[in-house]
Design a protein around this motif. Sequence first.
Motif, short mmCIF file in Angstrom:
data_model
loop_
_atom_site.label_atom_id
_atom_site.label_comp_id
_atom_site.label_asym_id
_atom_site.label_seq_id
_atom_site.Cartn_x
_atom_site.Cartn_y
_atom_site.Cartn_z
N ASP A 58 35.75 38.89 60.58
CA ASP A 58 35.08 39.94 59.81
C ASP A 58 35.29 39.77 58.31
O ASP A 58 34.37 39.95 57.51
N LEU A 59 36.52 39.43 57.94
CA LEU A 59 36.82 39.25 56.52
C LEU A 59 35.99 38.11 55.93
O LEU A 59 35.31 38.28 54.91
N ILE A 60 36.02 36.96 56.59
CA ILE A 60 35.29 35.79 56.09
C ILE A 60 33.78 36.06 56.07
O ILE A 60 33.09 35.73 55.10
N ILE A 69 44.65 32.16 55.21
CA ILE A 69 43.32 32.22 55.84
C ILE A 69 42.24 31.87 54.83
O ILE A 69 41.33 31.10 55.12
N LEU A 70 42.33 32.46 53.64
CA LEU A 70 41.32 32.21 52.61
C LEU A 70 41.34 30.76 52.14
O LEU A 70 40.28 30.15 51.96
N ILE A 83 32.99 38.27 53.09
CA ILE A 83 33.10 37.51 51.84
C ILE A 83 31.85 36.65 51.68
O ILE A 83 31.22 36.65 50.62
N GLN A 84 31.49 35.91 52.71
CA GLN A 84 30.33 35.02 52.62
C GLN A 84 29.05 35.80 52.36
O GLN A 84 28.21 35.37 51.58
N SER A 85 28.95 36.97 52.99
CA SER A 85 27.77 37.80 52.78
C SER A 85 27.68 38.25 51.32
O SER A 85 26.62 38.20 50.69
N LEU A 86 28.81 38.68 50.76
CA LEU A 86 28.82 39.13 49.36
C LEU A 86 28.60 37.98 48.38
O LEU A 86 28.08 38.19 47.29
N LEU A 87 29.00 36.78 48.77
CA LEU A 87 28.81 35.62 47.89
C LEU A 87 27.50 34.92 48.16
O LEU A 87 27.21 33.89 47.55
N GLN A 88 26.72 35.45 49.09
CA GLN A 88 25.40 34.90 49.42
C GLN A 88 25.43 33.45 49.85
O GLN A 88 24.75 32.60 49.28
N ASP A 112 38.49 27.34 52.41
CA ASP A 112 38.05 26.68 51.17
C ASP A 112 37.84 27.57 49.95
O ASP A 112 36.96 27.31 49.13
N PHE A 113 38.65 28.60 49.82
CA PHE A 113 38.61 29.43 48.62
C PHE A 113 39.84 29.14 47.78
O PHE A 113 40.89 28.81 48.31
N ASP A 114 39.70 29.25 46.47
CA ASP A 114 40.85 29.21 45.57
C ASP A 114 41.35 30.64 45.50
O ASP A 114 40.58 31.55 45.18
N VAL A 115 42.62 30.85 45.81
CA VAL A 115 43.15 32.21 45.90
C VAL A 115 44.20 32.46 44.82
O VAL A 115 45.11 31.66 44.62
N TYR A 116 44.05 33.57 44.14
CA TYR A 116 45.01 34.03 43.14
C TYR A 116 45.54 35.34 43.69
O TYR A 116 44.80 36.32 43.75
N SER A 117 46.79 35.33 44.15
CA SER A 117 47.28 36.56 44.77
C SER A 117 48.29 37.29 43.91
O SER A 117 49.07 36.68 43.18
N PHE A 118 48.24 38.61 44.04
CA PHE A 118 49.08 39.51 43.26
C PHE A 118 49.63 40.59 44.17
O PHE A 118 48.97 41.00 45.12
#
Length: 123
Positions: A112-114, A22-23, A117-122, A27-33
Amino acid sequence: MMRKKIVLVEDEEILRQNLEEILKFNDFDVYSFEDGLSALEQIEMIKPDIIISDLMMPGIDGYELLSKVKSKSTTMHIPFILLSARVEKSERDRCYALGANQYLIKPLKTFDLIKNIQSLLQY
């Protein structure tokens, strides 16, 4: 414009893979752990724009990961979203007190997730 980097920490493999897809689709670069310790070892090197973490995980859980990230001057500025199936207000309050920017209840709605995220990243 450079793609924003997200560190995703989720011990449930299928959910982690779904969130990653989804991320990336958004268009996000995702590093998952799969656990907090591996993420913690990489966060300063990755320099993510945002961290999304499950709350309940073996080893270093979301609380401890959040505390460690927010206690370092090099990472304290990174927005942090916690994901949890726990709906109790006391859980949410504890997370906000530790420095979480957002607390989202599972199961997640993609929109909701996206939006968060967009809100926090302005955007």
